[in-house]
Design a protein around this motif. Structure first.
Motif, short mmCIF file in Angstrom:
data_model
loop_
_atom_site.label_atom_id
_atom_site.label_comp_id
_atom_site.label_asym_id
_atom_site.label_seq_id
_atom_site.Cartn_x
_atom_site.Cartn_y
_atom_site.Cartn_z
N TYR A 245 2.94 -5.87 -0.57
CA TYR A 245 3.36 -7.16 -0.01
C TYR A 245 4.28 -7.90 -0.98
O TYR A 245 5.34 -8.41 -0.60
N MET A 246 3.89 -7.97 -2.26
CA MET A 246 4.69 -8.68 -3.25
C MET A 246 6.01 -7.97 -3.51
O MET A 246 7.01 -8.61 -3.82
N THR A 247 6.04 -6.65 -3.40
CA THR A 247 7.28 -5.91 -3.60
C THR A 247 8.31 -6.28 -2.55
O THR A 247 9.52 -6.34 -2.83
N ILE A 248 7.86 -6.56 -1.34
CA ILE A 248 8.78 -6.96 -0.28
C ILE A 248 9.31 -8.36 -0.51
O ILE A 248 10.52 -8.62 -0.49
N PHE A 249 8.41 -9.31 -0.78
CA PHE A 249 8.82 -10.71 -0.82
C PHE A 249 9.29 -11.17 -2.20
O PHE A 249 9.96 -12.19 -2.30
N SER A 250 8.94 -10.44 -3.24
CA SER A 250 9.39 -10.82 -4.57
C SER A 250 10.63 -10.04 -4.98
O SER A 250 11.63 -10.61 -5.42
N ALA A 251 10.57 -8.70 -4.84
CA ALA A 251 11.69 -7.86 -5.26
C ALA A 251 12.60 -7.45 -4.11
O ALA A 251 13.66 -6.89 -4.35
N ALA A 252 12.17 -7.72 -2.88
CA ALA A 252 12.96 -7.35 -1.69
C ALA A 252 13.28 -5.86 -1.68
O ALA A 252 14.34 -5.44 -1.21
N ASP A 253 12.37 -5.04 -2.18
CA ASP A 253 12.55 -3.59 -2.23
C ASP A 253 11.74 -2.97 -1.10
O ASP A 253 10.57 -2.60 -1.28
N ALA A 258 7.53 0.39 1.26
CA ALA A 258 7.18 1.35 2.31
C ALA A 258 6.46 2.56 1.73
O ALA A 258 5.49 3.07 2.30
N ALA A 259 6.93 3.03 0.57
CA ALA A 259 6.27 4.17 -0.08
C ALA A 259 4.85 3.81 -0.49
O ALA A 259 3.93 4.63 -0.37
N MET A 260 4.65 2.57 -0.99
CA MET A 260 3.28 2.13 -1.33
C MET A 260 2.40 2.10 -0.09
O MET A 260 1.23 2.49 -0.13
N SER A 261 2.98 1.65 1.02
CA SER A 261 2.21 1.59 2.25
C SER A 261 1.83 2.98 2.75
O SER A 261 0.76 3.18 3.32
N VAL A 262 2.73 3.94 2.53
CA VAL A 262 2.45 5.32 2.93
C VAL A 262 1.24 5.86 2.18
O VAL A 262 0.44 6.63 2.73
N LEU A 263 1.06 5.45 0.92
CA LEU A 263 -0.11 5.89 0.16
C LEU A 263 -1.42 5.39 0.76
O LEU A 263 -2.48 5.98 0.54
#
Length: 401
Positions: A245-253, A258-263
């Motif tokens: 969640y933070m990777t999306i809203f903080s780093a916009a990556d 998505a790869a983290m979510s796949v795990l």
């Protein structure tokens, strides 16, 4: 004979048009159900996986190269730890509440069931804020009443909130499983000389064992995907869902997130597989059972067990009362220099600024509830009543969220 044959032909021709119309409507509904599930569930999941393996339109595994680093392995370990502990505790406490409800008279049991339904409505962040305000460093109970300064942040707070947040859902599922038990089994056990404790151990618990496992795996799946509770109360304790969640809203990556979510998908699918397997086993045990009414059944566990079950049930509802009481108190008070002062400004601000949001929330909830119910009923009809081919995978897709 010829007249009878003409009547049969005329009848068949007369029924041909409405039969074709029914088939057409049936196929349209089947197409809408399957199409909506593929479009709104499977397609987004496919896009998450696709986003994780494509960068700027080119296939790449760069997003996965660093996922098995020590930092991310620790995130996976943290996620599995809190999800497992919360699920085990939640299932055990829910079983205690369900047994206590099952052993009560009909009116008391119905009252407990309704109270459990009411406690389902609060979102996780409300529970997190209530925990902080009640038991935090400046909490109403820990600081104002007991004079303590307690740190609620960390894995302990996550486990506590995830456990309390899903007890109601788990207890409702287990109560349904207990009510599906054929009461004649209990009567037969007692008639053969078994004590109430032996009947509990050898009849009741084995009868709902598949339901217990179903609840356990369902809670694990929900807790694995929970990011709201850890992000509010986790503090320095990080889990995989929170970091995604933070990777999306903080780093916009989006690719890395998505790869983290796949795990999160493999452990969730494994847990969900066992959930469905045990749920089907539980349903097969209940099929064809005509449970007798429990009004005439005199089944009492030993006093110490009843006291323990009643204490756990009472403590749960006491905590729920504290939570909702704190929500109400926070709405009509303001904390000034450590003292609570009553005020109406929160309600006045809400009345003028947020009433349209309430109306929108209610209207959207009603629409979503109706659509989800219709789709769920049709999906169950085509899968279990009509037993159409390939509907089992479609039902699995419907349960992925």
């Amino acid at each position: 004979m010829a007249l009878l044959k003409n009547k049969i032909i005329w009848k068949e021709r007369g029924n041909k048009s409405p039969l074709s119309f029914d088939v057409l409507i049936d196929r349209i509904m089947l197409f809408l159900v399957v199409g909506s599930l593929l479009l709104f569930i499977l397609y987004p999941i496919f896009m998450v996986i696709s986003t994780s393996v494509y960068r700027h339109g080119v296939f790449s595994l760069d997003n996965y190269r660093d996922l098995l680093s020590p930092v991310n392995l620790k995130l996976i370990k943290n996620s599995l730890f809190v999800s497992t502990l919360s699920s085990v505790l939640g299932t055990f406490l829910a079983l205690c509440i369900a047994l206590y409800t099952f052993l009560q008279k009909k009116r008391i049991g119905a009252l407990i069931y309704r109270l459990l339904m009411i406690t389902l409505i609060s979102p996780p962040f409300v529970s997190a804020l209530a925990l902080i305000m009640l038991f935090g460093r400046r909490g109403l109970i820990t600081y104002n009443l007991l004079g303590l300064s307690v740190n609620p942040y960390g894995w302990q707070g996550i486990v506590l909130l995830q456990t309390l947040g899903l007890i109601s859902l788990a207890a409702i599922m287990l109560i349904s499983a207990l009510n599906a038990i054929d009461k004649r089994l209990l009567l037969a056990s007692r008639d053969l000389g078994a004590s109430a404790l032996q009947t509990l151990h050898r009849v009741i618990l084995p009868s709902i064992y598949p339901a217990i496992l179903s609840v356990l795996f369902l809670l694990f799946t929900i807790n694995m995907a929970d990011f709201g509770t850890p992000i509010i109360i986790g503090g320095k304790f990080k889990v995989l869902a929170t970091e995604a969640y933070m990777t999306i809203f903080s780093a916009a990556d989006l690719g890395k997130a998505a790869a983290m979510s796949v795990l999160l998908i493999p452990p969730a699918i494994i847990a969900f597989y066992f959930y469905r397997k045990n749920l089907e086993k539980n349903n097969s045990l209940a099929d064809g059972v005509k449970a007798l009414g429990g009004e005439g059944l005199d089944f009492r566990l030993p006093l110490f067990i009843r006291i323990a079950l009643g204490t756990i049930t009472g403590l749960f509802f006491f905590l729920m009362l504290l939570k909702y009481g704190n929500i109400f108190l926070s709405a009509v008070t303001i904390n000034v220099s450590g003292k609570l002062t009553f005020t109406w400004k929160h309600i006045e601000a809400f009345q003028f600024a947020y009433l349209p949001a309430v109306y929108r929330s209610l209207s959207m909830a009603v629409i979503a509830g109706i659509l989800a119910s219709v789709i769920g009923i049709l999906l169950s009809y085509y899968t279990h009543r009509r037993q159409l081919p390939l509907m089992k995978p479609i039902e699995f897709i419907a349960s992925l969220p």
